[in-house]
Motif scaffolding. Structure first.
Motif, short mmCIF file in Angstrom:
data_model
loop_
_atom_site.label_atom_id
_atom_site.label_comp_id
_atom_site.label_asym_id
_atom_site.label_seq_id
_atom_site.Cartn_x
_atom_site.Cartn_y
_atom_site.Cartn_z
N PRO A 165 -46.42 20.32 35.80
CA PRO A 165 -47.45 19.35 35.43
C PRO A 165 -47.74 19.34 33.93
O PRO A 165 -47.99 18.28 33.35
N GLY A 166 -47.68 20.49 33.29
CA GLY A 166 -47.87 20.54 31.84
C GLY A 166 -46.78 19.81 31.08
O GLY A 166 -47.04 19.14 30.08
N PHE A 167 -45.55 19.92 31.56
CA PHE A 167 -44.42 19.24 30.93
C PHE A 167 -44.58 17.73 31.06
O PHE A 167 -44.36 16.98 30.10
N VAL A 168 -44.99 17.26 32.23
CA VAL A 168 -45.19 15.83 32.43
C VAL A 168 -46.34 15.32 31.57
O VAL A 168 -46.24 14.25 30.96
N ALA A 169 -47.42 16.10 31.47
CA ALA A 169 -48.55 15.70 30.62
C ALA A 169 -48.13 15.64 29.15
O ALA A 169 -48.52 14.72 28.43
N LEU A 170 -47.34 16.62 28.71
CA LEU A 170 -46.86 16.61 27.33
C LEU A 170 -45.96 15.40 27.08
O LEU A 170 -46.07 14.75 26.04
N THR A 171 -45.13 15.08 28.03
CA THR A 171 -44.24 13.92 27.89
C THR A 171 -45.05 12.63 27.78
O THR A 171 -44.78 11.80 26.92
N LEU A 172 -46.04 12.46 28.65
CA LEU A 172 -46.88 11.27 28.59
C LEU A 172 -47.65 11.19 27.28
O LEU A 172 -47.76 10.12 26.67
N ALA A 173 -48.19 12.32 26.84
CA ALA A 173 -48.95 12.34 25.59
C ALA A 173 -48.07 12.00 24.39
O ALA A 173 -48.47 11.22 23.52
N LEU A 174 -46.88 12.56 24.35
CA LEU A 174 -45.97 12.25 23.24
C LEU A 174 -45.51 10.79 23.27
O LEU A 174 -45.38 10.16 22.22
N THR A 175 -45.30 10.26 24.46
CA THR A 175 -44.91 8.85 24.57
C THR A 175 -46.03 7.94 24.07
O THR A 175 -45.78 6.99 23.33
N LEU A 176 -47.25 8.23 24.46
CA LEU A 176 -48.40 7.45 23.97
C LEU A 176 -48.53 7.58 22.46
O LEU A 176 -48.82 6.60 21.77
N LEU A 177 -48.33 8.78 21.94
CA LEU A 177 -48.41 8.99 20.50
C LEU A 177 -47.36 8.17 19.76
O LEU A 177 -47.65 7.56 18.73
N VAL A 178 -46.16 8.11 20.29
CA VAL A 178 -45.10 7.33 19.67
C VAL A 178 -45.46 5.85 19.67
O VAL A 178 -45.25 5.14 18.68
N PHE A 179 -46.02 5.35 20.78
CA PHE A 179 -46.37 3.93 20.84
C PHE A 179 -47.56 3.58 19.98
O PHE A 179 -47.65 2.46 19.47
#
Length: 182
Positions: A165-179
């Motif tokens: 779950p931490g990996f998925v949250a990090l992935t979502l957060a980084l994707t939002l940051l990129v956008f």
């Protein structure tokens, strides 16, 4: 290095979800036709100018559909991020994986198909006289093949190193940051 590649691969799937959502909206208002029509939309300087139905629909999306220009720009920027992310994903795998090469080629083909399907001046001169329907079909085919390639590669990587779950949250957060990065 494998975990970073897995992170970028997951981000590419989320980025593709944005491309798919914006592309579905744009497809509802797009007419992939090379038939010559006279522009009668909201942009006054072009009213009465002959153009292809595909280019007219792109102009109508930009000027007449509420939020259309924003979604066109989001579609373009997320596709560009998808291309750059695919390059990073392939480099992290040291170009040794076939899905990385396939993904890179499909992203480039999808972008060319998207540019060609609008039928603007760039498509008419640089991409030759290929019919608009062919460009639009290439765009859709490349997009569908790309998501299959990304999902298969992501599932293989997740089988080797399960997602937490931490990996998925990090992935979502980084994707939002990129956008949201200015």
């Amino acid at each position: 290095m494998e975990r970073a590649r897995q992170l970028v691969g997951e981000m590419l799937i989320y980025c593709f979800a944005v491309v798919l959502a914006t592309g579905a909206f744009l497809a509802l208002h797009y007419a992939p036709s090379g038939e010559e029509v006279f522009y009668d939309g909201g942009y006054e300087p072009l009213r009465g100018v002959p153009m292809s139905a595909a280019y007219q629909s792109a102009l109508e999306i930009s000027f007449d559909v509420r939020g259309g220009l924003l979604l066109r720009q989001l579609h373009l920027s997320s596709t560009t991020l998808l291309l750059l992310g695919t390059v990073v994903w392939a480099m992290l795998g040291h170009f040794r994986y076939a899905p990385a090469w396939l993904g890179l080629g499909l992203t480039v083909a999808g972008m060319l198909g998207g540019y060609g399907s609008v039928d603007d001046l760039f498509a008419g001169t640089a991409l030759g006289g290929v019919p608009i329907v062919v460009w639009y079909g290439l765009h859709l085919l490349a997009a569908l093949t790309l998501i299959v390639s990304l999902v298969v590669a992501s599932r293989r990587e997740a089988a080797r190193r399960p997602r937490t779950p931490g990996f998925v949250a990090l992935t979502l957060a980084l994707t939002l940051l990129v956008f949201l990065w200015p």
